[in-house]
Design a protein around this motif. Structure first.
Motif, PDB file in Angstrom:
ATOM      1  N   MET A  56       0.729  -0.998   0.443  1.00 46.80           N
ATOM      2  CA  MET A  56      -0.362  -0.237  -0.213  1.00 46.80           C
ATOM      3  C   MET A  56       0.328   1.804   0.172  1.00 46.80           C
ATOM      4  SD  MET A  56      -3.325  -0.797   2.990  1.00 46.80           S
ATOM      5  CE  MET A  56      -3.427   0.046   3.112  1.00 46.80           C
ATOM      6  N   VAL A  57       1.855   1.108   0.732  1.00 47.54           N
ATOM      7  CA  VAL A  57       3.049   2.483   0.936  1.00 47.54           C
ATOM      8  C   VAL A  57       3.116   2.819  -0.695  1.00 47.54           C
ATOM      9  CG1 VAL A  57       4.967   2.766   1.151  1.00 47.54           C
ATOM     10  CG2 VAL A  57       3.267   2.572   3.165  1.00 47.54           C
ATOM     11  N   LYS A  58       3.532   1.604  -1.215  1.00 49.83           N
ATOM     12  CA  LYS A  58       4.316   1.937  -2.984  1.00 49.83           C
ATOM     13  C   LYS A  58       2.770   2.213  -3.661  1.00 49.83           C
ATOM     14  CE  LYS A  58       7.490  -2.178  -3.360  1.00 49.83           C
ATOM     15  NZ  LYS A  58       7.115  -3.228  -3.553  1.00 49.83           N
ATOM     16  N   GLN A  59       2.390   2.208  -3.561  1.00 48.48           N
ATOM     17  CA  GLN A  59       0.546   2.434  -3.850  1.00 48.48           C
ATOM     18  C   GLN A  59       0.800   3.926  -3.758  1.00 48.48           C
ATOM     19  OE1 GLN A  59      -1.039   1.471  -6.112  1.00 48.48           O
ATOM     20  NE2 GLN A  59       0.498  -0.664  -5.858  1.00 48.48           N
ATOM     21  N   ASN A  60       1.047   4.549  -2.696  1.00 47.57           N
ATOM     22  CA  ASN A  60       0.698   5.590  -1.682  1.00 47.57           C
ATOM     23  C   ASN A  60       1.677   6.019  -1.045  1.00 47.57           C
ATOM     24  OD1 ASN A  60      -0.307   7.975  -0.601  1.00 47.57           O
ATOM     25  ND2 ASN A  60      -2.547   7.740  -0.332  1.00 47.57           N
ATOM     26  N   PRO A  61       2.924   7.205  -0.872  1.00 52.55           N
ATOM     27  CA  PRO A  61       3.168   6.300   0.404  1.00 52.55           C
ATOM     28  C   PRO A  61       3.157   7.675   1.204  1.00 52.55           C
ATOM     29  CG  PRO A  61       4.663   7.496  -1.793  1.00 52.55           C
ATOM     30  CD  PRO A  61       3.141   7.271  -2.418  1.00 52.55           C
ATOM     31  N   ASP A  62       2.415   8.189   0.915  1.00 50.96           N
ATOM     32  CA  ASP A  62       2.094   8.933   2.619  1.00 50.96           C
ATOM     33  C   ASP A  62       1.736   8.347   3.742  1.00 50.96           C
ATOM     34  OD1 ASP A  62       2.434  11.911   1.329  1.00 50.96           O
ATOM     35  OD2 ASP A  62       0.754  11.895   0.306  1.00 50.96           O
ATOM     36  N   LEU A  63       0.979   7.255   3.104  1.00 48.55           N
ATOM     37  CA  LEU A  63       0.211   6.298   4.433  1.00 48.55           C
ATOM     38  C   LEU A  63       1.629   6.162   5.538  1.00 48.55           C
ATOM     39  CD1 LEU A  63      -1.189   3.392   2.532  1.00 48.55           C
ATOM     40  CD2 LEU A  63      -2.095   5.222   3.709  1.00 48.55           C
ATOM     41  N   LYS A  64       2.969   5.795   5.404  1.00 45.93           N
ATOM     42  CA  LYS A  64       3.735   5.820   6.078  1.00 45.93           C
ATOM     43  C   LYS A  64       3.842   7.168   6.585  1.00 45.93           C
ATOM     44  CE  LYS A  64       9.234   4.601   6.285  1.00 45.93           C
ATOM     45  NZ  LYS A  64       9.213   4.390   7.677  1.00 45.93           N
ATOM     46  N   ASP A  65       3.731   7.926   5.926  1.00 48.23           N
ATOM     47  CA  ASP A  65       4.107   8.950   7.002  1.00 48.23           C
ATOM     48  C   ASP A  65       2.354   9.173   8.207  1.00 48.23           C
ATOM     49  OD1 ASP A  65       4.329  11.743   7.658  1.00 48.23           O
ATOM     50  OD2 ASP A  65       3.396  12.480   7.060  1.00 48.23           O
ATOM     51  N   LEU A  66       1.979   9.077   8.014  1.00 49.17           N
ATOM     52  CA  LEU A  66       0.404   8.712   8.762  1.00 49.17           C
ATOM     53  C   LEU A  66       0.629   8.022   9.086  1.00 49.17           C
ATOM     54  CD1 LEU A  66      -2.674   9.445   9.514  1.00 49.17           C
ATOM     55  CD2 LEU A  66      -3.188   7.659   7.375  1.00 49.17           C
ATOM     56  N   LYS A  67       1.319   6.406   9.561  1.00 45.46           N
ATOM     57  CA  LYS A  67       1.367   5.453  10.458  1.00 45.46           C
ATOM     58  C   LYS A  67       2.529   6.308  11.752  1.00 45.46           C
ATOM     59  CE  LYS A  67       3.998   0.845  10.284  1.00 45.46           C
ATOM     60  NZ  LYS A  67       5.472   1.473  10.736  1.00 45.46           N
ATOM     61  N   ASP A  68       3.491   6.545  10.774  1.00 46.10           N
ATOM     62  CA  ASP A  68       4.419   7.182  12.219  1.00 46.10           C
ATOM     63  C   ASP A  68       3.724   8.381  13.225  1.00 46.10           C
ATOM     64  OD1 ASP A  68       6.237   5.622  10.758  1.00 46.10           O
ATOM     65  OD2 ASP A  68       7.095   7.196   9.622  1.00 46.10           O
ATOM     66  N   ARG A  69       2.328   9.463  12.631  1.00 45.40           N
ATOM     67  CA  ARG A  69       2.050  10.508  12.991  1.00 45.40           C
ATOM     68  C   ARG A  69       1.107   9.837  14.332  1.00 45.40           C
ATOM     69  NH1 ARG A  69       1.175  15.511   9.856  1.00 45.40           N
ATOM     70  NH2 ARG A  69       3.673  16.303   8.980  1.00 45.40           N
ATOM     71  N   LEU A  70       0.474   8.534  13.550  1.00 48.16           N
ATOM     72  CA  LEU A  70      -0.842   7.747  14.716  1.00 48.16           C
ATOM     73  C   LEU A  70       0.023   7.091  15.870  1.00 48.16           C
ATOM     74  CD1 LEU A  70      -3.631   7.083  11.968  1.00 48.16           C
ATOM     75  CD2 LEU A  70      -3.165   9.370  14.235  1.00 48.16           C
ATOM     76  N   GLY A  71       1.478   6.628  15.209  1.00 49.85           N
ATOM     77  CA  GLY A  71       2.306   5.504  15.990  1.00 49.85           C
ATOM     78  C   GLY A  71       1.677   4.161  15.771  1.00 49.85           C
ATOM     79  N   LEU A  72       1.484   3.635  14.622  1.00 41.08           N
ATOM     80  CA  LEU A  72       1.195   2.289  14.060  1.00 41.08           C
ATOM     81  C   LEU A  72       1.600   1.199  14.447  1.00 41.08           C
ATOM     82  CD1 LEU A  72      -1.962   3.606  11.913  1.00 41.08           C
ATOM     83  CD2 LEU A  72      -1.696   3.118  14.138  1.00 41.08           C
ATOM     84  N   ASP A  73       1.627  -0.250  14.844  1.00 39.57           N
ATOM     85  CA  ASP A  73       2.753  -1.120  14.929  1.00 39.57           C
ATOM     86  C   ASP A  73       2.076  -2.419  13.891  1.00 39.57           C
ATOM     87  OD1 ASP A  73       5.319  -2.987  14.961  1.00 39.57           O
ATOM     88  OD2 ASP A  73       4.911  -3.015  17.270  1.00 39.57           O
ATOM     89  N   PHE A  74       2.586  -2.138  12.924  1.00 44.53           N
ATOM     90  CA  PHE A  74       1.644  -3.965  12.296  1.00 44.53           C
ATOM     91  C   PHE A  74       2.247  -4.625  12.691  1.00 44.53           C
ATOM     92  CE2 PHE A  74       0.663  -0.215   9.488  1.00 44.53           C
ATOM     93  CZ  PHE A  74      -0.777  -0.103   9.755  1.00 44.53           C
ATOM     94  N   ASP A  75       3.339  -4.833  13.240  1.00 45.51           N
ATOM     95  CA  ASP A  75       4.203  -6.442  13.068  1.00 45.51           C
ATOM     96  C   ASP A  75       4.223  -6.535  15.487  1.00 45.51           C
ATOM     97  OD1 ASP A  75       6.017  -5.987  11.084  1.00 45.51           O
ATOM     98  OD2 ASP A  75       6.740  -4.246  12.064  1.00 45.51           O
ATOM     99  N   TYR A  76       3.366  -7.785  15.416  1.00 45.00           N
ATOM    100  CA  TYR A  76       2.611  -7.936  16.685  1.00 45.00           C
ATOM    101  C   TYR A  76       2.625  -9.506  16.464  1.00 45.00           C
ATOM    102  CZ  TYR A  76      -1.965  -6.535  14.613  1.00 45.00           C
ATOM    103  OH  TYR A  76      -2.914  -6.540  13.947  1.00 45.00           O
TER     104      TYR A  76
END
Length: 76
Positions: A56-76
């Protein structure tokens, strides 16, 4: 277009209901759902949340910035 016979089988379970809903809402009795299976070659399957997010980040690089700003973690 669908990717496999499994997707066609799933759609067929709801086909009648979906067509009836669309015909009523759009007031069009000529609506028909056609299914076509498209062969996908050499496409990497996305199994983990990290794989999906990276795609999804390859499709829309702004998603990485949003993930970082919201402090999300998908690696659990």
């Amino acid at each position: 277009m669908l990717g496999s016979q499994l997707e066609v089988s799933f759609l067929e379970k709801f086909d009648t209901e979906v067509v009836q809903y669309l015909r009523n809402e759009l007031q069009n009795d000529h609506i028909v759902i056609r299914t076509e299976i498209a062969e996908i070659k050499d496409e990497k399957k996305l199994y983990t949340s990290t794989d999906i997010f990276d795609y999804m980040v390859k499709q829309n690089p702004d998603l990485k910035d949003l993930k970082d700003r919201l402090g999300l973690d998908f690696d659990y």
